[in-house]
Scaffold this motif. Structure first.
Motif, short mmCIF file in Angstrom:
data_model
loop_
_atom_site.label_atom_id
_atom_site.label_comp_id
_atom_site.label_asym_id
_atom_site.label_seq_id
_atom_site.Cartn_x
_atom_site.Cartn_y
_atom_site.Cartn_z
N UNK A 13 39.15 -15.41 -7.60
CA UNK A 13 38.07 -14.48 -7.26
C UNK A 13 36.90 -15.21 -6.64
N UNK A 14 36.65 -16.39 -7.18
CA UNK A 14 35.53 -17.17 -6.68
C UNK A 14 35.75 -17.59 -5.22
N UNK A 15 36.99 -18.01 -4.92
CA UNK A 15 37.31 -18.41 -3.54
C UNK A 15 37.25 -17.23 -2.60
N UNK A 16 37.85 -16.11 -3.00
CA UNK A 16 37.91 -14.94 -2.12
C UNK A 16 36.51 -14.42 -1.84
N UNK A 17 35.61 -14.54 -2.81
CA UNK A 17 34.26 -14.03 -2.61
C UNK A 17 33.48 -14.87 -1.61
N UNK A 18 33.97 -16.04 -1.28
CA UNK A 18 33.26 -16.75 -0.22
C UNK A 18 33.09 -18.22 -0.42
N UNK A 19 33.67 -18.84 -1.45
CA UNK A 19 33.43 -20.25 -1.67
C UNK A 19 34.05 -21.12 -0.58
N UNK A 20 35.30 -20.86 -0.24
CA UNK A 20 35.98 -21.67 0.77
C UNK A 20 36.39 -20.85 1.99
N UNK A 21 37.02 -19.74 1.78
CA UNK A 21 37.60 -18.97 2.86
C UNK A 21 36.58 -18.56 3.93
N UNK A 22 35.40 -18.01 3.59
CA UNK A 22 34.46 -17.63 4.64
C UNK A 22 33.99 -18.81 5.49
N UNK A 23 33.78 -19.96 4.90
CA UNK A 23 33.35 -21.13 5.67
C UNK A 23 34.44 -21.55 6.66
N UNK A 24 35.68 -21.52 6.20
CA UNK A 24 36.78 -21.89 7.08
C UNK A 24 36.91 -20.92 8.25
N UNK A 25 36.90 -19.63 7.95
CA UNK A 25 37.05 -18.62 9.00
C UNK A 25 35.86 -18.66 9.96
N UNK A 26 34.64 -18.83 9.42
CA UNK A 26 33.45 -18.86 10.26
C UNK A 26 33.50 -20.05 11.22
N UNK A 27 33.95 -21.20 10.74
CA UNK A 27 34.01 -22.39 11.60
C UNK A 27 35.04 -22.22 12.71
N UNK A 33 34.69 -18.31 19.67
CA UNK A 33 33.86 -17.20 20.15
C UNK A 33 32.61 -17.69 20.88
N UNK A 34 31.97 -18.74 20.38
CA UNK A 34 30.72 -19.20 20.99
C UNK A 34 30.93 -19.64 22.44
N UNK A 35 31.92 -20.47 22.76
CA UNK A 35 32.12 -20.82 24.19
C UNK A 35 32.46 -19.62 25.07
N UNK A 36 33.27 -18.70 24.54
CA UNK A 36 33.61 -17.52 25.33
C UNK A 36 32.38 -16.67 25.58
N UNK A 37 31.54 -16.54 24.56
CA UNK A 37 30.29 -15.76 24.72
C UNK A 37 29.40 -16.39 25.78
N UNK A 38 29.32 -17.71 25.76
CA UNK A 38 28.49 -18.39 26.76
C UNK A 38 29.02 -18.15 28.17
N UNK A 39 30.35 -18.21 28.31
CA UNK A 39 30.94 -17.98 29.63
C UNK A 39 30.71 -16.56 30.13
N UNK A 40 30.60 -15.61 29.19
CA UNK A 40 30.36 -14.22 29.59
C UNK A 40 28.91 -13.96 29.93
N UNK A 41 27.98 -14.64 29.24
CA UNK A 41 26.56 -14.33 29.39
C UNK A 41 25.84 -15.24 30.38
N UNK A 42 26.42 -16.39 30.70
CA UNK A 42 25.70 -17.31 31.58
C UNK A 42 25.56 -16.68 32.97
N UNK A 43 24.42 -16.90 33.62
CA UNK A 43 24.23 -16.33 34.96
C UNK A 43 25.25 -16.88 35.95
N UNK A 44 25.75 -16.01 36.78
CA UNK A 44 26.72 -16.44 37.78
C UNK A 44 26.04 -17.25 38.88
N UNK A 45 26.68 -18.34 39.28
CA UNK A 45 26.14 -19.18 40.34
C UNK A 45 26.71 -18.82 41.70
N UNK A 46 27.50 -17.79 41.76
CA UNK A 46 28.08 -17.38 43.04
C UNK A 46 26.98 -16.90 43.98
N UNK A 47 27.05 -17.34 45.22
CA UNK A 47 26.02 -16.97 46.19
C UNK A 47 25.99 -15.47 46.43
#
Length: 701
Positions: A13-27, A33-47
């Motif tokens: 119960x302790x693990x499922x509530x967030x001791x290990x599993x959430x840290x692993x999934x978040x990492x 997700x972070x690199x993909x988000x950056x690629x979607x939001x960065x301004x396009x350099x196309x002329x």
């Protein structure tokens, strides 16, 4: 050796509530997700996303189909699946953060005597005893005043005092304190226990092998598949963003002497079209398309502008996809009405793909170094952008201009009129001819408004130089400098070019950015983009580029590969929105020939988005012998005698000067330009009267 799974319900119960599993999934999720988000939001350099536009409200036939193709492309560029995946990833990460926050509030804390006594772990026995005495004065049950409203009850006070007492006894016992410091437990070193945050039935009911199977599938099958698919996707495309298999087919299509029609035929071989035309769609409407494009034309053998030779190539093709693509491409170039919305939509769909393939074919042609195929590829880029067949009139680029209007303007002339030629005709005569051919007054005004905004790059001067030197010697690093102005067709009251603007002064020795050709980062030094190409039939936004290369006219070979320019260093428009007529500087560097002599090159300045805006002229590079250059340099280095010598005093008396007067300031000598006789020369200096070889009736420039 047996393995026992020890299941601890509380630990689970302790693990499922967030001791290990959430840290692993978040990492793991964050790394994706972070690199993909950056690629979607960065301004396009196309002329194409930052350039201004030519003002025009012209709507061609089937404008709705063309706009539909634009929307379809933008939808593909938005990458909806990637956006949904990214949103789901952020939601999952948010839920993991929530679990971590809940765990921080509800998870039992590890018993820490130092925290209970509120002292540091470095405190000695004396400090521990002193702290205990102070707490006994305030926290002893006899000293605390009960207050049920604040949850201060007799039970809570007693429990708190018991914890303080236990902590004091633990820290005053040397062995217990050392155990806690070394092992984190008053009882000393403990056995290690590793738990898995899995449901209880998976461990106790004999599902262990299935757990191992799931983990093996994830790490041994799914992960390698994803990585392999990504790697294969990067390797199957070239830097021009076409399939490697298509590049191989384009290579096989290459010939040493290719005209514009041959290049267009070669562009139909791309495997990219196989994703568009599958099954019955390959043959649907093929006969109708060929019948339409091979109908008799008013001024050409066929209405689409296709030649007899290219007609035969089309007829000889056995590949259904390629044959239909080529027919649709000719229908697009000839602006042929196919009397079918599906077929008309398809002809606008193939053009952008063909242009992408043409860029790859241009790279292949440049590798072979023959002039004719490279020029044909550049002309094909112009034709696809403007939806014009080869050797057609440049006037068809103007809104509402048709073959009948062009014929009326051309009259008995043997050569096609360029837009520049058309705008030089007196307005009364020009309007009379076009309106008699069928243009209304509003259509005529719109055509003139668009023509007056087209960026015609007029070369004012072109010369060779070596930075910091007066002469060019063998194997030196030569700069070919072009001084040009953007002069829209029909511009009036164009000011004369200032002589100072045609000079190219070397930068200061300490200006490393200028010496290395790097642009400064200031707002005033940002590159200036020309307007997007006025291409109402092309279902993409396109930023025009100018390509400059030098060729050996006798051998038909490229001597200096093209340098491409998409931005300029000075504004095109003044504060009032009119043409600024600023002199733009284009430079390309190459190594001088290994032997002295005079070398005559053909200079080609080609715009890849407009027909009839090219410049073709001869330029001559003069390479001097190193001995002659050194001899002249030594003569230049002879200086006046110093003033504090007898010779200096005598020289001052001869020249009427006074001994001890300030020496004249040394001025920095500007490099000799190409129009000086002893320097590198450009024969036939390019001026406003020498525009461009616009004979589009022939294949030669």
């Amino acid at each position: 050796m047996s393995t026992d799974y020890n299941y601890d319900e509380q630990a689970r119960a302790y693990c499922i509530q967030g001791q290990f599993f959430p840290y692993f999934v978040l990492t793991i999720t964050g790394l994706v997700v972070v690199p993909i988000t950056y690629s979607l939001l960065k301004p396009s350099k196309a002329l194409e996303n930052t350039a201004p536009r030519i003002q025009s409200d012209f709507k061609p036939e089937h404008a709705d189909l063309i706009e539909g193709q634009r929307r379809k492309q933008k939808k593909r560029e938005r990458k909806l699946k990637r956006m949904i995946f990214t949103l789901g990833g952020w939601l999952l990460m948010s839920y993991m953060v929530y679990l971590m926050a809940v765990t921080a509030r509800t998870a039992p804390k590890i018993w820490n005597p130092y925290e209970i006594l509120e002292i540091s772990m470095s405190a000695g026995e004396k400090a521990i005893k002193s702290r205990y005495r102070k707490l006994s004065l305030t926290q002893h049950p006899d000293k605390v005043r009960l207050d049920p409203s604040k949850n201060i009850t007799e039970q809570s006070v007693n429990e708190h005092w018991v914890e303080i007492t236990k902590a004091f006894k633990a820290l005053t016992d040397e062995e217990i304190r050392n155990n806690y410091i070394q092992y984190g437990n008053p009882d000393g070193k403990q056995s290690m226990s590793i738990g898995i945050a899995l449901p209880k039935f998976l461990v106790q009911a004999g599902f262990g092998k299935y757990v191992l199977l799931v983990y093996g599938s994830l790490l041994g099958v799914l992960l390698p598949y994803i990585v392999g698919k990504w790697w294969y996707g990067t390797q199957r495309m070239t830097k021009e963003k076409i399939l490697v298999s298509t590049a191989g087919k384009l290579f096989l299509e290459y010939e040493e002497r290719m005209d514009d029609g041959s290049v267009i035929s070669a562009l139909s071989c791309g495997d990219e079209y196989n994703e568009i035309y599958k099954g019955e769609r390959i043959w649907t409407g093929l006969g109708k398309v060929e019948g339409k494009i091979l109908a008799d034309g008013p001024s050409t053998p066929f209405v689409a502008g296709i030649s007899v030779k290219d007609r035969d190539k089309l007829k000889d093709m056995d590949d259904g996809v390629r044959r239909k693509v080529l027919g649709l491409l000719w229908a697009y170039l000839g602006r042929v009405e196919l009397d079918d919305d599906v077929l008309n939509d398809e002809k606008y769909e193939v053009a952008p793909t063909a242009l992408a393939l043409n860029e790859a074919f241009t790279s292949i042609a440049l590798a072979f170094g023959n002039t004719a195929p490279v020029l044909s590829a550049y002309h094909t880029a112009q034709n696809i952008t403007q939806a014009l067949p080869p050797n057609s009139s440049p006037l068809l680029q103007l809104p509402h201009f048709t073959s009948s209007v062009v014929a009326a303007v051309k009259g008995d002339a043997k050569k096609h009129f360029t837009v520049q030629d058309f705008m030089r005709i007196p307005d009364e005569q020009r309007k009379k001819v076009t309106t008699a051919a069928g243009l209304s007054a509003d259509q005529y005004d719109l055509a003139l408004a668009v023509a007056s905004q087209l960026p015609h790059l007029q070369v004012e001067k072109a010369f060779f130089k070596v930075m910091g030197e007066r002469f060019i010697i063998p194997n030196s690093l030569v700069q070919f400098v072009i001084k040009a102005r953007i002069i829209p067709p029909g511009a009036t009251n164009v000011p004369e070019v200032k002589a100072a603007d045609l000079e190219d002064v070397d930068p200061d020795e300490g200006d490393l950015d200028a010496l290395h050709g790097r642009k400064k980062q200031g707002a005033a030094d940002r590159p200036v983009q020309p307007p997007l190409a006025h291409a109402p039939y092309f279902a993409r936004d396109r930023s025009p580029q100018w390509h400059v290369f030098l060729a050996d006219g006798k051998q038909g070979k490229i001597a200096v590969p093209p340098f491409s320019f998409a931005t300029f260093d000075k504004p095109f428009f003044d504060a009032n929105g009119g043409p600024s007529y600023n002199v733009q500087t284009l430079k390309m560097q190459f190594q001088a020939p290994p032997q002295a002599g005079r070398y005559t090159f053909e200079m080609h300045l080609v715009c890849d988005s407009y027909v009839g805006f090219d410049t073709h002229t001869n330029v001559t590079l003069v390479v001097d012998e190193p001995a002659r250059a050194e001899e002249i340099e030594e003569e230049d280095e002879i200086s006046e005698p110093d003033e504090d010598t007898i010779a200096g005093q005598m020289n001052a008396l001869k020249t009427g000067g006074l001994a001890g007067a300030p020496a004249p300031k040394k001025t920095r000598r500007k490099p000799v330009e190409a129009d000086e006789s002893e320097g590198s020369d450009t024969e036939g200096e390019v001026g406003p009267q020498s525009e461009t070889d616009t004979d589009t009736d022939t294949d030669e420039e």
